[in-house]
Design an enzyme around this catalytic site. Sequence first.
Site, PDB file in Angstrom:
ATOM      1  CG  HIS A  93     -10.200   4.898  15.920  1.00  0.00           C
ATOM      2  ND1 HIS A  93      -9.187   5.809  15.843  1.00  0.00           N
ATOM      3  CD2 HIS A  93     -10.582   4.264  16.847  1.00  0.00           C
ATOM      4  CE1 HIS A  93      -8.595   4.792  17.164  1.00  0.00           C
ATOM      5  NE2 HIS A  93      -9.065   3.681  17.307  1.00  0.00           N
ATOM      6  CD  GLU A  94     -13.289   1.917  15.841  1.00  0.00           C
ATOM      7  OE1 GLU A  94     -13.265   0.577  16.088  1.00  0.00           O
ATOM      8  OE2 GLU A  94     -13.265   2.558  17.217  1.00  0.00           O
ATOM      9  CG  HIS A 137      -9.633  -0.545  14.435  1.00  0.00           C
ATOM     10  ND1 HIS A 137      -8.031  -0.497  14.712  1.00  0.00           N
ATOM     11  CD2 HIS A 137      -9.893   0.531  15.213  1.00  0.00           C
ATOM     12  CE1 HIS A 137      -7.607   0.457  16.069  1.00  0.00           C
ATOM     13  NE2 HIS A 137      -8.525   0.924  16.362  1.00  0.00           N
TER      14      HIS A 137
END
Length: 428
Positions: A21-22, A25
């Site tokens: 997920h990170e 980003h």
Amino acid sequence: MMTLQVIVLTVLMFFIVVTVHEWGHYYFAKRAGILVREFAIGFGPKLFSYKRDETLFTLRMLPLGGYARMAGEDPELDPIQPGQTIAVRLADGGAVKKIYLDQLDNRRNVMIGEIEWIDLEDRMQLRLNVDGETQHLDVDRKADIVMRGQELQVAPKDRQFRSKSVGKRALAIFAGPLMNFVLAFVLFLIYVQVSGVPDENANAVKVSSIVPDSPAKAAGLQEGDIVNSIDGTAVGRDLQKVTSLIGAADGSEVEMNVTRGSESLNIPVTPKLTKQKDGSEVLQVGVGLGPITRHASIGESFAFAGDAFKSGSTAILDALRKLVFERFDINQLAGPVGTLQYTGEVASEGIDQMILWTAMVSINLGIFNLLPIPMLDGSRLIFLAIEAVRRRPIDPNKEGIVHFVGFALIFLLMIAVTYNDILRIINS
């Protein structure tokens, strides 16, 4: 008590889902030219950290999520003001490479003076009064500000989150949940390759697991046994038929005909009443059953992954709809403790089930982050949509207050859910 293997698998699941997920980003922010100050897994005190290029990668104590901290995403206070005495270290080309704000007398090979003027966003220059003489200095675009033993890289305006177009910022925000969806799809592909697909030509079912201290364990049934019939009645590929035939025996001994390797065995088993989670009692022998499988083709794998992703997403969205619009029940929510407990149970069932569960957790994290709740990615996307419509940004301070309130509410909910998880474990 969870075994070391289960604990390792549980930690690995959390690490993979949050990291992916990170990373979404981080990757798209970097592609947009945004300075990513920190890539963190977990919250709270740092357990481990290392710096690569411009980004500090950290592992933190509390396994409650993670973040990719981008320069300018939130209002950043400029710690340097005119009139302030600082020390600077110059690079070989004469540009400022380090700016020291404290312990000035202990710095070596530096120039000490009072700031007359400074711009660390647009012009990347400063004027320093050194012993009554003004020095005009360029500041390196990757210079570090050093204070209290910590370094903060300067962020020129074109490296800040808010300087980028709405589209680039939205992509950097949406990429986190998107990577969770991609991860889930890949895990479904891996699962079907590991587990296979049901064999249409099979006329039996397979024992996939044995419950410890169960009648099946005592009778000598083993994982991988192929169940052909019960008391002479063929079960075919019908998993429910096995349960029905065992229940019809009303507690009497049943004879299970199984194939083990090249052997055909008749194994007598006596079912016993087993208490279910809802308090009811059911006659069981203590086996987990599954279809006989074969290797899946590439086409079948992608079809399965697509169907599994669709059904998993639909189930999660339907549960959210009921929770919000029908009846809110805290027992339907699980915090870190509840998730840890259930993950441990799934991990003990085998790597294939752990892969399937990790895929579902990844979908859940992606969907949850897209909810329009302050602090979450969904809320940030809404702010960007409003900015696109009104063609001017929302006041960062007001947006920050909204996200802070959202964080506080989510934190309080997390405490309540965690407390409820602990009570549920104690009562069970």
